[in-house]
Design a protein around this motif. Structure first.
Motif, PDB file in Angstrom:
ATOM      1  N   TYR A   1       0.805  -1.213   0.000  1.00  0.00           N
ATOM      2  CA  TYR A   1       0.000   0.000   0.000  1.00  0.00           C
ATOM      3  C   TYR A   1       0.844   1.272   0.000  1.00  0.00           C
ATOM      4  O   TYR A   1       0.310   2.369  -0.090  1.00  0.00           O
ATOM      5  N   GLY A   2       2.167   1.115   0.129  1.00  0.00           N
ATOM      6  CA  GLY A   2       3.037   2.272  -0.041  1.00  0.00           C
ATOM      7  C   GLY A   2       3.758   2.758   1.200  1.00  0.00           C
ATOM      8  O   GLY A   2       4.311   3.849   1.195  1.00  0.00           O
ATOM      9  N   ALA A   3       3.786   1.954   2.276  1.00  0.00           N
ATOM     10  CA  ALA A   3       4.563   2.360   3.456  1.00  0.00           C
ATOM     11  C   ALA A   3       6.015   2.566   3.042  1.00  0.00           C
ATOM     12  O   ALA A   3       6.631   1.687   2.440  1.00  0.00           O
ATOM     13  N   SER A   4       6.567   3.723   3.347  1.00  0.00           N
ATOM     14  CA  SER A   4       7.861   4.108   2.776  1.00  0.00           C
ATOM     15  C   SER A   4       9.053   3.551   3.533  1.00  0.00           C
ATOM     16  O   SER A   4      10.178   3.628   3.053  1.00  0.00           O
ATOM     17  N   VAL A   5       8.830   2.988   4.722  1.00  0.00           N
ATOM     18  CA  VAL A   5       9.968   2.536   5.521  1.00  0.00           C
ATOM     19  C   VAL A   5      10.600   1.289   4.918  1.00  0.00           C
ATOM     20  O   VAL A   5      11.805   1.091   4.978  1.00  0.00           O
ATOM     21  N   ILE A   6       9.814   0.416   4.298  1.00  0.00           N
ATOM     22  CA  ILE A   6      10.334  -0.839   3.753  1.00  0.00           C
ATOM     23  C   ILE A   6       9.982  -0.922   2.278  1.00  0.00           C
ATOM     24  O   ILE A   6       8.823  -0.770   1.898  1.00  0.00           O
ATOM     25  N   HIS A   7      10.983  -1.173   1.438  1.00  0.00           N
ATOM     26  CA  HIS A   7      10.762  -1.275   0.000  1.00  0.00           C
ATOM     27  C   HIS A   7       9.898  -2.497  -0.313  1.00  0.00           C
ATOM     28  O   HIS A   7      10.120  -3.577   0.252  1.00  0.00           O
ATOM     29  N   PRO A   8       8.911  -2.349  -1.201  1.00  0.00           N
ATOM     30  CA  PRO A   8       7.991  -3.462  -1.465  1.00  0.00           C
ATOM     31  C   PRO A   8       8.662  -4.773  -1.857  1.00  0.00           C
ATOM     32  O   PRO A   8       8.189  -5.837  -1.488  1.00  0.00           O
ATOM     33  N   LYS A   9       9.772  -4.710  -2.599  1.00  0.00           N
ATOM     34  CA  LYS A   9      10.412  -5.955  -3.049  1.00  0.00           C
ATOM     35  C   LYS A   9      11.275  -6.608  -1.970  1.00  0.00           C
ATOM     36  O   LYS A   9      11.717  -7.740  -2.139  1.00  0.00           O
ATOM     37  N   THR A  10      11.523  -5.890  -0.893  1.00  0.00           N
ATOM     38  CA  THR A  10      12.502  -6.340   0.098  1.00  0.00           C
ATOM     39  C   THR A  10      12.053  -7.584   0.852  1.00  0.00           C
ATOM     40  O   THR A  10      12.859  -8.437   1.207  1.00  0.00           O
TER      41      THR A  10
END
Length: 420
Positions: A253-262
């Protein structure tokens, strides 16, 4: 091994780099692989270089000089002896950048972008490695492009996992502090690729997966993962524990602390991810691992600014059916436009999108051949995980709600600021 990732904010100046040394003294550095981003806002500054290069701007040399001057000041603040080999090493990298700018023949913006912007990480890791050596910590500087192999999708490359696994497992030295670049890879021809903005977290996860690492720690200027971005929400609270599943939902949903692919490679091998403060490194921070979905259990707020809300309706008032939706998504994919939310009725289809590559006008032209197209620019998409009435009211206050969608755990609201 443990994988540490330090972002641009942690190495933005000489004081930051000295602090990284202090962090290592407190948490240890044997069997550690360091993934480091470009310093401060260097990526943004190099994007200006790319822009000036393509526009054949008279300010190209001054924008390059700004980047050089910024890093040279950090060098002067860190190293007393200007004959230190780090000065030549950094100068050689900038000479490579100059050579590329003077000899490149490719008109491909994305290719050129990756070749230029990558110098931010190459320079930052070179400075950090030399400084650690200067302070008595033996390091092994690694060019990540020899390890992370990708396809040739410049600016958003896909990892070739088999080739990457072989390179990393075979060549990484243990029992030493390894330092490498985040965000970068290389295609089969040896040209630099990038993994998408904020891709340094993903780099850390790739190394962790391939090395069967003990853990990944992302060092940030916040105490850990908060339930909301403090820039937009007051009274944000620290989340102590997040499950992989919940963290993937938040990242999606776009939480900026953790990159989606990580998160996916870490979940596959159940490698815990810690988000900790480089200001107070001994605090526990946030753990992303097996266990409770969310502790404490609070509404989590995510906001995406500068979105587009596009509504399509059929010209002849016929139903929008599966074949229409399939065609719409094919075009969204073709123009590399990210979809954040969809909602459809019998004769209309609404989609909240992010136009990362500036292709919306071309998309609109194509869609207008078959649909009526209406859109709102500069809207905000709020996502509330584990919402309640109070959380929804707080988001909606003083805003015009253009669209709302509710599922069991998640509420999404597209808004624009109200005009009094």
């Amino acid at each position: 091994m443990r994988i540490f990732k330090f972002g641009g904010a942690s190495v933005k100046d000489a004081a930051g780099i000295k602090n990284v040394y202090d962090v290592l003294q407190k948490v240890g550095y044997e069997d550690v692989l360091f993934v480091v981003s470009a310093m401060g806002k260097t990526t943004n500054a190099l994007e200006v270089v790319v822009k000036d290069y393509f526009e054949k701007s008279a300010s190209l040399q001054s924008s390059i000089q700004e980047v050089k001057k910024y890093h040279n000041q950090i060098l002067l603040d860190l190293f007393e002896d200007e004959k230190s080999p780090v000065f030549k090493a950094v100068n050689d990298l900038f000479s490579e950048l100059d050579y590329f700018l003077n000899h490149n023949k490719s008109p491909n913006y994305n290719f050129v972008y990756d070749q230029i912007v990558s110098f931010g990480e190459l320079v930052s890791t070179t400075i950090l490695s030399h400084y650690m050596t200067y302070r008595g910590i033996k390091t092994n500087w690694i060019d990540v492009r020899n390890y992370i192999k990708t396809d040739a999708t410049y600016r958003d490359a896909e990892v070739d996992w088999d080739a990457t696994q072989k390179c990393i497992a075979k060549n990484i030295k243990r029992k030493v502090l390894n330092i490498t670049q985040g965000f970068l890879g290389a295609d089969e021809n040896g040209f630099t690729t990038t993994l998408g903005r904020e891709g340094s977290d993903y780099t850390a996860a790739i190394f962790a997966y391939c090395l069967n690492a003990e853990s990944v720690t992302i060092w940030k200027d916040v105490p850990g993962v908060m339930n909301a971005d403090p820039r937009y929400f007051e009274n944000a609270s620290l989340l102590n524990q997040i499950s992989y599943r919940e963290a993937i939902e938040l990242a999606f949903y776009g939480a900026s602390v953790i990159h989606p692919k990580t998160l996916q490679p870490l979940q596959k091998k159940e490698i815990p991810l810690y988000v900790k403060s480089f200001i107070e490194p001994l605090l526990p921070g946030t753990s992303v691992s097996k266990g409770a979905d969310l502790e404490p259990h609070l509404p989590c707020f995510i906001v995406k600014k500068n979105q587009l809300l596009m509504s399509l309706s059929s010209i002849d008032f016929s139903f929008i059916m599966e074949e229409n939706i399939s065609e719409i998504f094919a075009l969204l994919h073709q123009f590399k436009i990210k979809v954040s939310l969809i909602q459809n009725s019998a004769i209309s289809f609404s989609v909240c999108i992010e136009d990362k590559f500036g292709n919306f006008n071309d998309l609109k032209t194509m869609l207008s051949k078959k649909f009526k197209v209406a859109y709102n620019e500069n809207v905000s998409l709020y996502t509330i995980r584990h919402f309640n009435d109070k959380a929804a009211q707080m988001v909606e206050e003083n805003k015009v709600v253009l669209l709302k969608q509710v599922s069991r755990e998640t509420m999404q609201i597209v808004t624009k600021e109200s005009i009094d």
